[in-house]
Design an enzyme around this catalytic site. Structure first.
Site, short mmCIF file in Angstrom:
data_model
loop_
_atom_site.label_atom_id
_atom_site.label_comp_id
_atom_site.label_asym_id
_atom_site.label_seq_id
_atom_site.Cartn_x
_atom_site.Cartn_y
_atom_site.Cartn_z
N ASP A 96 33.07 41.68 39.29
CA ASP A 96 32.49 40.38 39.27
C ASP A 96 33.15 39.61 37.72
O ASP A 96 33.17 40.47 37.06
CB ASP A 96 31.31 40.15 39.67
CG ASP A 96 30.70 38.56 39.52
OD1 ASP A 96 31.50 37.58 40.09
OD2 ASP A 96 29.87 38.49 38.71
N ASP A 150 31.85 36.17 36.28
CA ASP A 150 30.43 35.32 35.47
C ASP A 150 29.12 36.50 35.56
O ASP A 150 28.89 36.75 36.46
CB ASP A 150 30.25 33.96 36.21
CG ASP A 150 31.11 33.14 35.57
OD1 ASP A 150 31.70 33.18 34.52
OD2 ASP A 150 31.36 32.09 36.31
#
Length: 268
Positions: free
Chosen positions: A9, A11
């Protein structure tokens, strides 16, 4: 060369929210790239991914960009490096409006606008613009507005943590989609928004692109309702999925993954 690929991922995992990747993280990714490919699977669109992670394959990085695969919008878009063009080119993309139909999509948008008005009426905080962003294969709903400043985002995050606003509307949408048999899924995106997309277009979609590889995953929204949950759940059965709370913890996890991959390769 190893057939492993480590998916991240963005952020809260590779980077701080809406921040650029650090040189320390790039140095570690360089080590990782020697034993596995790297994939970035984010709910954000390509432009945000490039803004935050371009230094990972930039002129100051020694990572071969062909070892990095970009999968924005939960992997419903796929970008690979083109040597001839000297940059990433799109290899796959999907269309949410085409999948749903124009009438169904417009009906969804109308209902979300009404929900947004309720949030504004009930909570007196500074809102900005761009509450809805269509990303081709998903719709991002950001109640504070994607144009919000950092200070405005912090105000929203504190309010949301206190009142659980996004959780309420996520549950509301899930119940509506199930009751009306609408083939849509919803997940919390980052710390300020909600992602809405056709059923099955969650982050497990990314696995369609890497069938010849052994996938690993690191994400920070690995709880039920978070947009990393489905991919985390799919790979945790083989102990190849890890939940992180920050880029700093991600680095510790990556060191552990590298050791596991090297140990596995040594046994072959």
């Amino acid at each position: 060369m190893s057939s492993n690929i480590v998916l991240f991922d963005m952020d809260g995992t590779l980077t701080e929210v809406r921040k650029e990747i650090t040189q320390e993280m790039i140095s570690l990714m360089s080590i990782l790239s020697s034993v596995a490919k790297i994939g970035i699977v984010t709910g954000s669109d390509y432009d945000y991914l490039v803004d935050q992670c371009k230094d990972l394959w930039g002129s100051n990085s020694n990572i071969d960009p062909r070892r990095i695969v970009l999968m924005p919008c939960n992997g419903t878009k796929l970008y690979k490096w083109s040597q001839s063009r000297g940059g990433y080119v799109i290899k796959h993309e999907n269309d949410m409006r085409k999948e749903l139909g124009t009438d169904e999509y417009n009906d969804l948008l109308c209902s979300l606008v009404s929900h947004q008005l309720i949030i504004i009426a009930q909570n007196s905080i500074p809102y900005s613009g761009t509450f809805f962003q269509y990303r081709g294969s998903m719709l991002n709903w950001c109640p504070i507005g994607r144009s919000a400043s950092e200070s405005e985002r912090r105000i929203w995050i504190e309010l949301d943590q206190d009142k659980k606003i996004r959780e309420f509307w996520l549950s509301h949408l899930e119940e509506r989609f199930e009751k009306e048999n609408i083939p849509l899924s919803v997940a919390l995106g980052g710390s300020t928004s909600i992602d809405i997309y056709p059923r099955g277009w969650d982050k497990t979609y990314s696995l369609r692109h890497i069938k010849k590889h052994v996938p690993w995953f690191v994400g920070d929204k690995c709880f039920k309702g978070g947009n990393d949950w489905t991919l985390y759940k799919a790979l945790s059965e083989n102990d190849r999925a890890f939940s992180t709370s920050s880029p700093e913890e991600t680095m510790s996890i990556v060191h552990n993954i590298i050791k596991k991959i090297e140990a596995s390769d040594a046994r072959r």
